[in-house]
Design a protein around this motif. Structure first.
Motif, short mmCIF file in Angstrom:
data_model
loop_
_atom_site.label_atom_id
_atom_site.label_comp_id
_atom_site.label_asym_id
_atom_site.label_seq_id
_atom_site.Cartn_x
_atom_site.Cartn_y
_atom_site.Cartn_z
N PRO A 1 0.82 -1.21 0.00
CA PRO A 1 0.00 0.00 0.00
C PRO A 1 0.86 1.26 0.00
O PRO A 1 1.88 1.33 0.67
CB PRO A 1 -0.80 -0.14 1.32
N GLN A 2 0.42 2.20 -0.80
CA GLN A 2 1.17 3.43 -0.91
C GLN A 2 0.98 4.29 0.33
O GLN A 2 -0.12 4.39 0.87
CB GLN A 2 0.75 4.20 -2.16
N ARG A 3 2.07 4.90 0.76
CA ARG A 3 2.01 5.78 1.92
C ARG A 3 1.46 7.13 1.47
O ARG A 3 1.81 7.62 0.40
CB ARG A 3 3.41 5.93 2.51
N PRO A 4 0.58 7.73 2.28
CA PRO A 4 0.08 9.05 1.91
C PRO A 4 1.21 10.05 1.75
O PRO A 4 2.25 9.97 2.42
CB PRO A 4 -0.84 9.42 3.08
N ALA A 5 1.02 11.01 0.84
CA ALA A 5 2.06 11.98 0.57
C ALA A 5 2.37 12.83 1.79
O ALA A 5 3.52 13.22 2.01
CB ALA A 5 1.64 12.87 -0.61
N VAL A 6 1.35 13.10 2.61
CA VAL A 6 1.60 13.92 3.81
C VAL A 6 2.50 13.18 4.78
O VAL A 6 3.35 13.80 5.46
CB VAL A 6 0.26 14.31 4.47
N ASP A 7 2.39 11.85 4.87
CA ASP A 7 3.27 11.08 5.75
C ASP A 7 4.71 11.13 5.26
O ASP A 7 5.65 11.31 6.05
CB ASP A 7 2.80 9.63 5.81
N THR A 8 4.88 10.96 3.94
CA THR A 8 6.23 11.02 3.38
C THR A 8 6.87 12.37 3.66
O THR A 8 8.06 12.45 4.05
CB THR A 8 6.17 10.77 1.87
N ALA A 9 6.12 13.44 3.49
CA ALA A 9 6.67 14.77 3.75
C ALA A 9 7.00 14.97 5.22
O ALA A 9 8.05 15.55 5.56
CB ALA A 9 5.67 15.83 3.28
N MET A 10 6.17 14.46 6.11
CA MET A 10 6.41 14.64 7.55
C MET A 10 7.61 13.83 8.01
O MET A 10 8.42 14.32 8.82
CB MET A 10 5.17 14.24 8.34
N TRP A 11 7.77 12.60 7.51
CA TRP A 11 8.94 11.81 7.90
C TRP A 11 10.23 12.44 7.37
O TRP A 11 11.27 12.42 8.04
CB TRP A 11 8.82 10.38 7.41
N ARG A 12 10.17 13.01 6.17
CA ARG A 12 11.34 13.70 5.64
C ARG A 12 11.68 14.92 6.48
O ARG A 12 12.85 15.18 6.80
CB ARG A 12 11.09 14.09 4.18
N ALA A 13 10.66 15.68 6.87
CA ALA A 13 10.89 16.85 7.71
C ALA A 13 11.43 16.45 9.08
O ALA A 13 12.28 17.14 9.66
CB ALA A 13 9.60 17.66 7.85
N LEU A 14 10.94 15.33 9.62
CA LEU A 14 11.44 14.87 10.91
C LEU A 14 12.90 14.48 10.82
O LEU A 14 13.69 14.73 11.76
CB LEU A 14 10.60 13.68 11.40
N GLY A 15 13.33 13.87 9.71
CA GLY A 15 14.73 13.54 9.54
C GLY A 15 15.62 14.78 9.54
O GLY A 15 16.70 14.79 10.15
N VAL A 16 15.16 15.83 8.86
CA VAL A 16 15.91 17.10 8.87
C VAL A 16 15.95 17.69 10.27
O VAL A 16 16.99 18.19 10.74
CB VAL A 16 15.30 18.08 7.86
N PHE A 17 14.80 17.61 10.97
CA PHE A 17 14.74 18.15 12.33
C PHE A 17 15.70 17.41 13.26
O PHE A 17 16.40 18.04 14.08
CB PHE A 17 13.31 18.05 12.85
N ARG A 18 15.77 16.11 13.16
CA ARG A 18 16.68 15.34 14.00
C ARG A 18 18.13 15.74 13.74
O ARG A 18 18.93 15.88 14.68
CB ARG A 18 16.51 13.84 13.74
N SER A 19 18.47 15.89 12.46
CA SER A 19 19.86 16.25 12.14
C SER A 19 20.23 17.61 12.69
O SER A 19 21.32 17.81 13.24
CB SER A 19 20.04 16.21 10.61
#
Length: 434
Positions: free
Chosen positions: A35-53
């Protein structure tokens, strides 16, 4: 009859080699698409990765600025190195396009435990005087990343719960409830609630957009089919209706039936209802609009002015039961008062706890005991087509018939209680978010 030996002819036949059919090669199993992940989830996980760094870089910078003040610098460097490795690993896991819910929950719990352990490690690497004076913990803002991750995955309730866990770890690290501890707990709670709520709104908006696109595509396809049908089938039916009226006699009956089919086909072409969403969950349908397809010159539909919404499986079963009742009227209704066949009326009533659909006709009625006799004879049209369908959706049927005065079939379906202020279509979207 068999003996100790076979006949010579049989032995000669058995001496020929037997050719076996080649066994079919096993077909490779094609894995089902994930199942495809919603686009909003993909964007939020990417933003969380930047935030962690960024927060990891900030924690390292704070440690470098206060390097001489820490009691155990080697242990502090080891904690920071562990935070860096965990940041990279979370970036890999959270960016996976397909992950089971159980695995995601386990990883979220581990992420929250690592964040709490990083906060509690401050007691081991820092001096007691700095801790008592309210100095920042070793991970600083980096510890809020697990709270955001839980909020993204589980919504605002999960974000608030994760904030409580991280706030408890901060309280244990400081050893006392201070103004700074309360301030940190409140900020973490607001962050988890706000991000979780925004993510839920984003998913709902994305689902609404997808359904709007599907509706637009289906509408274009319906219009294309309507043009093709109008240019072919509808014109032929209209021609048969006109020529039948001109011929008269049996041709008039044929023209009348062609006219009824033309109107029914036009109603079907001009109406469109979505029965399931993209995940296969049922959506709401207007029962009055669905039954409108069954209306015609001999069938009259009456209903409330507002939509009577029911889940699509229930609405389809009721419509099929009404269609079966109308078929009985056409077959057993006789010539009717005007000699053109029995008339039927469909009445839709929307009560507070149930939906009632009544089908009445002006036919000769059902003689006493006819239904029981038909059931004993194996003719189960009413029992299976009407009563069986209503039983499957939790309803029941009452058949009232007086010879010479027509038949009334009352179908009652109870409504499923819904949370106050929530529609079924919105509830389907909420289920898709879980």
């Amino acid at each position: 009859m068999s003996g100790l030996g076979d006949p010579p002819q049989q032995q000669e036949q058995d001496s020929y080699p037997v050719l076996e059919r080649p066994r079919p090669r096993p077909q490779p199993q094609v894995p089902a698409p994930a199942p495809q992940r919603p686009a909003v989830d993909t964007a939020m996980w990417r933003a969380l990765g930047v935030f962690r760094s960024l927060t990891l870089a900030y924690a390292i910078a704070r440690f470098a600025a206060s390097y001489d003040r820490y009691a155990h610098r080697g242990e502090a460097i080891a904690v920071l190195f562990t935070m860096a490795v965990w940041t990279a690993w979370t970036g890999i896991v959270y960016h996976r396009p397909a992950i089971t819910r159980r695995a995601l929950l386990s990883f979220l719990a581990t992420d929250l435990a690592v964040g709490a352990a990083a906060v509690l490690s401050t007691d081991l690497v820092d001096t007691a005087s700095r801790i008592d004076s309210g100095a920042l913990t070793l991970p600083t803002v980096w510890a809020s990343a697990p709270v955001i991750a839980v909020a993204v995955a589980l919504g605002w309730r999960g974000g608030v719960a994760a904030a409580g866990v991280m706030g408890l770890a901060d309280l244990v690290e400081r050893g006392a409830l201070s103004q700074d501890s309360i301030h940190n707990i409140v900020l973490l709670g607001l962050t988890g609630a706000a991000i979780g709520y925004v993510v839920e709104l984003g998913r709902t908006a994305e689902l609404t957009l997808v359904r709007a696109q599907r509706l637009e595509a289906a509408t274009r396809e319906r219009q294309r089919l309507a043009r093709d049908i109008h240019d072919g089938v509808l014109q032929v039916l209209a021609l048969v209706q006109r020529r039948g009226a001109e011929i008269g006699g049996a041709g008039a009956d044929l023209g009348r039936m062609a006219g009824e089919q033309e109107r029914a086909l036009r109603s079907l072409v001009n109406s469109w209802h979505d029965t399931d969403d993209e995940d296969g969950d049922p959506v709401d349908l207007d029962l009055t609009a669905v039954l409108g397809r069954l209306a015609g010159p001999r069938v009259t539909l009456a209903g409330p002015g507002t939509p009577v919404t029911l889940p699509s499986p229930v609405a389809r079963e009721i419509a099929a039961a009404v269609a079966a009742a109308l078929d009985n009227v056409r077959v057993h209704g006789g010539p009717g008062a005007d000699g053109l066949g029995a008339r039927a009326w469909i009445l839709v009533e929307d009560e507070s706890e149930a939906v009632v659909v009544t089908v009445r006709d002006d036919g000769p009625g059902i003689p006493a005991g006819r239904l029981a006799e038909a059931r004993r004879g194996g003719r189960l049209g009413v029992a299976h087509s009407i009563q069986g369908r209503l039983t499957d959706v939790g309803g029941h049927v009452d058949v009232i018939s007086i010879p010479g005065q027509g038949t009334e079939v009352e179908m009652r379906v109870p409504r499923v209680p819904q949370p106050r202020g929530a529609a079924t279509s919105v509830a389907a979207m909420r289920r898709a978010l879980r």
